[in-house]
Design a protein around this motif. Structure first.
Motif, PDB file in Angstrom:
ATOM      1  N   ASP A  27       0.959  -1.277  -0.089  1.00  0.00           N
ATOM      2  CA  ASP A  27       0.159   0.085  -0.122  1.00  0.00           C
ATOM      3  C   ASP A  27       0.812   1.224   0.007  1.00  0.00           C
ATOM      4  O   ASP A  27       1.464   1.312   0.993  1.00  0.00           O
ATOM      5  N   PRO A  28       0.770   2.457  -0.863  1.00  0.00           N
ATOM      6  CA  PRO A  28       1.821   3.259  -1.083  1.00  0.00           C
ATOM      7  C   PRO A  28       1.385   4.095   0.117  1.00  0.00           C
ATOM      8  O   PRO A  28       2.660   4.795   0.562  1.00  0.00           O
ATOM      9  N   LYS A  29       0.359   4.413   0.456  1.00  0.00           N
ATOM     10  CA  LYS A  29       0.091   5.282   1.879  1.00  0.00           C
ATOM     11  C   LYS A  29       0.508   4.574   2.882  1.00  0.00           C
ATOM     12  O   LYS A  29       1.303   5.279   3.683  1.00  0.00           O
ATOM     13  N   ALA A  30       0.408   3.321   3.019  1.00  0.00           N
ATOM     14  CA  ALA A  30       1.162   2.599   4.445  1.00  0.00           C
ATOM     15  C   ALA A  30       2.692   2.796   4.484  1.00  0.00           C
ATOM     16  O   ALA A  30       3.511   3.066   5.021  1.00  0.00           O
ATOM     17  N   LYS A  31       3.474   2.708   3.003  1.00  0.00           N
ATOM     18  CA  LYS A  31       4.815   3.038   2.913  1.00  0.00           C
ATOM     19  C   LYS A  31       5.158   4.465   3.163  1.00  0.00           C
ATOM     20  O   LYS A  31       6.070   4.624   4.089  1.00  0.00           O
ATOM     21  N   ALA A 135       1.562  13.379   0.415  1.00  0.00           N
ATOM     22  CA  ALA A 135       0.840  12.882  -0.660  1.00  0.00           C
ATOM     23  C   ALA A 135      -0.701  12.577  -0.052  1.00  0.00           C
ATOM     24  O   ALA A 135      -1.456  12.602  -1.158  1.00  0.00           O
ATOM     25  N   ASP A 136      -0.735  12.515   0.940  1.00  0.00           N
ATOM     26  CA  ASP A 136      -2.217  12.071   1.454  1.00  0.00           C
ATOM     27  C   ASP A 136      -2.813  13.510   1.825  1.00  0.00           C
ATOM     28  O   ASP A 136      -4.157  13.434   2.452  1.00  0.00           O
ATOM     29  N   TRP A 137      -2.422  14.445   1.568  1.00  0.00           N
ATOM     30  CA  TRP A 137      -3.170  16.064   1.924  1.00  0.00           C
ATOM     31  C   TRP A 137      -4.363  15.989   1.181  1.00  0.00           C
ATOM     32  O   TRP A 137      -4.832  15.422   0.182  1.00  0.00           O
ATOM     33  N   TRP A 138      -5.420  16.436   1.905  1.00  0.00           N
ATOM     34  CA  TRP A 138      -6.820  16.385   1.651  1.00  0.00           C
ATOM     35  C   TRP A 138      -7.106  17.151   0.291  1.00  0.00           C
ATOM     36  O   TRP A 138      -7.868  16.476  -0.542  1.00  0.00           O
ATOM     37  N   ASP A 354       4.461  21.853   1.279  1.00  0.00           N
ATOM     38  CA  ASP A 354       3.915  21.016   0.593  1.00  0.00           C
ATOM     39  C   ASP A 354       4.399  19.894  -0.104  1.00  0.00           C
ATOM     40  O   ASP A 354       5.895  20.113  -0.468  1.00  0.00           O
ATOM     41  N   PRO A 355       3.849  18.759  -0.952  1.00  0.00           N
ATOM     42  CA  PRO A 355       4.694  17.685  -1.715  1.00  0.00           C
ATOM     43  C   PRO A 355       4.974  18.343  -2.876  1.00  0.00           C
ATOM     44  O   PRO A 355       4.408  17.489  -3.891  1.00  0.00           O
ATOM     45  N   SER A 712       4.187  16.536  -9.655  1.00  0.00           N
ATOM     46  CA  SER A 712       3.824  14.927  -9.473  1.00  0.00           C
ATOM     47  C   SER A 712       3.018  14.540  -8.469  1.00  0.00           C
ATOM     48  O   SER A 712       2.301  13.379  -8.326  1.00  0.00           O
ATOM     49  N   ALA A 713       2.750  15.435  -7.336  1.00  0.00           N
ATOM     50  CA  ALA A 713       1.891  15.163  -6.404  1.00  0.00           C
ATOM     51  C   ALA A 713       0.571  15.077  -6.826  1.00  0.00           C
ATOM     52  O   ALA A 713      -0.032  14.172  -5.993  1.00  0.00           O
TER      53      ALA A 713
END
Length: 1008
Positions: A27-31, A135-138, A354-355, A712-713
């Motif tokens: 899971d990319p988010k998990a990583k 990368a998980d920013w709302w 920010d990413p 890319s984000a």
């Protein structure tokens, strides 16, 4: 049994957990979470030494790319291969960090992380990291349409907007306020959509209309009016930093910037779908189908300030820095306007919050690298070529007709002049060119017709020259001129002028000439002027004494042997002389190369102008003798009018001339009807140079070359755009615009609906409209924001439908009544428990005054009005004026937007600097506002005009005048106390005083 069951359960749970971990490993988010929570704190220990200008072992561990690049001992990181990663082997051997080595458990964390691919986010900094977006920013997540919440007061909900607002209020134990009174609501929505107050007739009609859709019909009427585009176009111009001057120290005017403003107003009035609006502004010049609007719309990219000093500096380094700053400003405008991200903050390093990586910045820069500031034809290239071809064909025919007409007229002039000559004149040769200004600027002998320039005029048979800019320039010579005579009858405007050329025969570039010149080397004396004084000598002659208006005859004779003679009033002015030196010989002027100037001595980049009048001028292709010069002087200027000349033509010749004149006029009309070659300040496309990442933003530290791409984000859709180094620059912009306007894009619709909400309510659902990143505000109603974004797309990206949706909500129609209990919980009204009063912007204040006074000029589009005078002396200096004529009473959106010429009233009410991006205007309260409303000449004049209007429409009764004044200015009738006090004021000081008071009232300045 229980024990066995418990073990089985535990085993099952363990297997489930193992499966969960296994799932999370992919899971990319998990990583990313693993990196942020486990790895980042460990790497933070490393950057204490491995960062800065002199890192240990020349190894920097602040970014993944630098870790992969490595230092003296090679790469510190080999993703998925811990055994080859120095970062892992050195920490496992407890060699690093040297003073506080990692524990076995911590080293194991790094080993696992590298083995899983070494996912890395952001930049590490010595001294620790502040919180930042990942990368998980709302705002970077896909827009999902939320389900409508359940609410208790269902009867209050008029559309889904209200359900989201009411749910948030009920969660906090709050309730919305009642619906606003009808007059208040009409004034609110009219000012909101038009920036102008409603008329008494409109108020009365709305109050009387009790139909269920009465309010909806008002919204439809307001949105259909052209006033809507003027109001909401002004909002957009704030965001995109629209200006009509370059800024910086010279602040030169941009005469052709206004077409972009007109384009924006038309786009809003036409309800142009937002994707089209975006694409045209980013790539309209390459967008199919091609249109002039597309060219003009690219003015968005170059709206910002332009450093003309830096861009024209002799130093290549200064020019390069000016260009780099220009590109950063452009990227900032694109990123903040459409993405709501401060991409420009990654110019010198990865974004701190920010990413957005530095590479993202330069890849976006590559998208726009070929855009240059400048003017271009508003027509498309093919249209320009077609127009030029048509114009050339028509103008060629006009020239042919002119020549034929001229030949007929010349024949008449020749006969008329021969008849008018005295016997002595028969000895004078015919010149090759002659101008007597009875037939305008025509050459009465040949084809060297003249063109007036710089304010030169022909009146009463004389060429009048102002001594500063005026000149007549002729067509080229039709034959070679060697030996020659220059002759003219002139009157001097003054005897103090120095160096003005009366008649000059010059080469096309002006670098070589022979001329009749007054007062250049010696005051009040005539000379034979020449380039570099090669054929010029100071003459032992008397100073000129002619009075203004008195004609003086001058002739300068250039003989074949190089000798030059100067004559005044038919006699030698001084002894003839022979110029010395190899360059002082007779000057030859080839056919097609030479030309005549009347009124100017032009030499290369320098010039001097003659002040006075020329009654007649002649050019001979031979050196006249002394007797011929004397004979010509005795004859004087031969004045034959065109009417006299035509009498010497036959009836057939006159009919032929009339036919040719009619055809010529038809051809000229066809030229006039060609599409105008209007110019616009817009993006000028040029081949894009290679884009290199600049280490720390330093132009001297070029790193890798990058290709064009989106940040890319923003993962959906792909930011790669399918571009490469060789992709044409226009295609780069078009691909980026298409990516930006994809329905799946997570930011485009969110940012736009938030801007619209901001202008309706005074504050956006995200209170920082151009920053959806970590440093921006979090959305107050995130579900509502996403619902609006999806609805906006579903309704065809229509701005007007979005307006209507918001304006028909119960949330918008609430009263502005203050609730102390609600304010105690939500002082900023972020939950929208009432409609917050909003102060009008400076432009709306000015426009409302003009509208109420009856002085508003509703003319739309075209060049901006300029309430100032301009003086250019290296820099541009603006002096404000306040003439009060109709042209200056247009809406404020048509006032020229210049950095150095701000209106005092507009500036006092927080109108922003046009060179700055202003997504949200400041709202200040200062003494200057009150002083301006009380004393400014514009305000006083409008109060006077308002008073005249009230007196004209209400009659002489003070009470009737008070009622009308209140209705016009405030949209309501006065209460009993106001009526009594206002009537007393009117009786003592006149109705104008009351009008002035109403302009100063807070109620006039605020939307409630």
């Amino acid at each position: 049994m229980k024990r066995t069951l418990s073990l089985a359960v535990l085993l099952a749970l363990g297997l489930l957990m193992a499966g969960s971990v296994a799932a999370r490993a992919d899971d990319p988010k998990a990583k990313l979470d693993y990196f942020q929570e486990k790895v980042r704190p460990l790497l933070q220990k490393c950057v204490v030494c491995h960062s800065g200008d002199t890192p240990g072992g020349d190894l920097r561990l602040t970014t993944r790319d630098l870790a992969l690049q490595g230092g003296e001992h090679g790469a510190a990181l080999q993703p998925s291969d811990p055994a080859k990663s120095l970062l892992v082997t050195m920490t496992a051997a407890k060699k690093m960090p040297p003073k506080n080595p990692l524990s076995d458990e911590q080293a194991g964390v790094l080993r696992k992380w590298v083995g899983d691919g070494a996912v890395w986010e952001g930049t590490l900094r010595k001294g620790g990291d502040k919180p930042r977006a990942g990368a998980d920013w709302w705002a970077l997540q896909p827009v999902r349409r939320p389900e409508l919440p359940t609410v208790k007061r269902k009867e209050w909900v008029r559309n889904p907007i209200d359900a989201f607002v009411l749910a948030a209020l009920e969660k906090e134990g709050l309730q919305p306020t009642a619906t606003a009174e009808r007059k208040t609501l009409l004034r609110r929505v009219t000012l909101d959509l038009h920036g102008l107050p409603p008329t008494p007739a409109e108020i009365d009609a709305f109050v009387k209309d009790q139909a269920p859709d009465a309010y909806e019909k008002v919204i439809g009427r307001l949105l259909a009016s052209p006033r809507y585009g003027e109001r909401w176009g002004r909002h957009w111009l704030d965001v995109v930093r629209f200006g009509e001057s370059n800024g910086f120290e010279r602040d030169a005017l941009r005469d052709n910037a206004y077409p972009y403003r007109d384009y924006v107003i038309r786009a809003f009035n036409d309800d142009k779908p937002y994707p089209q609006f975006v694409k045209e502004q980013l790539a309209g010049d390459v967008l199919a189908p091609a249109s002039a609007d597309g060219v003009i719309a690219t003015g968005f990219l170059v709206c910002g300030p332009y450093d003309d000093v830096g861009n024209t500096a002799p130093s290549p380094g200064v020019r390069a820095r000016a260009r780099e700053d220009e590109m950063e400003e452009m990227i900032a405008a694109v990123g903040q306007t459409f993405l709501g991200l401060t991409v420009n903050c990654a110019h010198c390093h990865d974004h701190k919050f920010d990413p957005i990586t530095q590479k993202d910045y330069y890849r976006l820069k590559a998208v726009f690298e070929g855009v240059r500031f400048g003017q271009r034809a508003a027509l498309l290239p093919d249209q320009v070529k077609e127009r030029e071809a048509s114009a050339a064909k028509l103008n060629q025919r006009v020239a042919e007709l002119d020549k034929a007409i001229g030949e007929l007229e010349h024949a008449g002039f020749a006969l008329a002049q021969k008849e008018a000559r005295r016997p002595a004149v028969e000895k004078v040769p015919t010149p090759v060119a002659r101008w007597n200004f009875e037939a305008g600027t025509k050459d009465l002998i040949g084809s060297m017709h003249g063109t007036l320039q710089g304010g030169a005029v022909v009146e009463n048979g004389r060429l009048k020259l102002n001594g500063t800019t005026a000149v007549l320039q002729t067509a080229p010579l039709s034959k070679e001129i060697k030996a020659k005579t220059l002759e003219a009858w002139v009157s001097l405007a003054n005897l103090s002028q120095r160096g003005g050329g009366v008649l000059s025969l010059e080469t096309k570039d002006g670098n070589a000439f022979d001329a009749i010149v007054f007062g250049e080397r010696e005051p009040k004396k005539w000379i034979a002027g020449s380039d570099g004084f090669q054929r010029t000598r100071d003459l032992a002659a008397a100073e000129e004494t002619a009075a203004p208006g008195e004609l003086v005859h001058l002739a300068i004779v250039y003989a074949a042997d190089g000798k030059i003679g100067v004559y005044r009033n038919g006699v030698p002015y001084a002894e003839a002389y022979q110029p010395g030196g190899g360059n002082g010989t007779l000057r030859t002027y080839p056919a097609g190369e030479g030309r005549v100037l009347l009124g100017q001595r032009h030499e290369g980049g320098g010039n001097a102008f003659f002040a006075g009048e020329i009654a007649e001028a002649r050019l001979y292709d031979k050196a006249l003798s002394a007797e011929e010069v004397a004979g010509s002087f005795k004859t004087g200027p031969i004045k034959v009018s065109l009417d006299q000349a035509l009498k010497f033509l036959s009836a057939d010749q006159r009919r032929e001339r009339d036919r040719l004149l009619a055809e010529r006029n038809d051809q000229r009309e066809l030229v006039r009807k060609l599409p105008p070659l209007a110019m616009a300040w817009a993006a000028v496309s040029a081949p894009a140079p290679p884009t290199h990442l600049l280490t720390r933003g330093d132009l001297d530290k070029q790193a890798e070359q990058v290709s064009a791409a989106a940040p890319s984000a923003v993962k959906t859709p792909s930011p790669e755009l399918g571009l490469n180094f060789d992709t044409p620059e226009g295609t780069r912009r078009l691909k980026f615009a298409e990516w930006l306007t994809s329905p799946e894009h997570p930011l485009t619709a969110r940012v736009l609906v938030n801007r619209v909400w901001h202008y309706h309510f005074g504050r956006g659902l995200v209170a920082s409209p151009s920053d959806f990143g970590y440093n921006g505000e979090r959305p107050a109603h995130p579900e509502l924001l996403d619902w609006l974004a999806t609805e906006f797309v579903a309704r065809g990206w229509s701005m007007k439908k979005l307006h209507k949706l918001i304006l028909l909500s119960a949330t918008y129609q609430q009263s502005a009544t203050f609730d102390p209990q609600a304010a105690a919980k939500d002082a900023d009204d972020r939950l929208l428990w009432r409609f917050d009063p909003q102060r009008l912007e400076g432009e709306a204040v000015r426009d409302a005054m003009l509208f109420v006074s009856g002085e508003l000029n509703e003319k739309m589009y075209g060049p901006s009005f300029r309430p100032f005078t301009v003086r250019v002396f290296n820099s541009t200096f603006y002096t404000l004026i306040d003439p009060g004529t109709p042209e200056f009473n247009r809406r404020s959106v048509y006032r020229v937007s210049v950095n150095s010429a701000k209106d005092p009233v507009l500036e006092a009410f927080d109108c922003p600097d046009p060179s700055t991006k202003t997504p949200r205007r400041s709202i200040t309260t200062t003494p200057l506002q009150a002083l301006g409303l009380m004393n400014n000449s514009f305000v006083l004049r409008q109060a006077h005009k308002f008073g005249e209007r009230v007196a004209r429409e209400a009659g002489t009764d003070a009470g009737t005048q008070v009622t009308l004044a209140y209705r016009l200015a405030l949209g309501r009738e006065p209460n009993a106390n106001e009526r009594e006090r206002a009537a007393a004021l009117v009786k003592i000081n006149g109705v104008e005083s009351l009008c002035w008071v109403l302009f100063n009232a807070s109620e006039f300045l605020y939307v409630r």
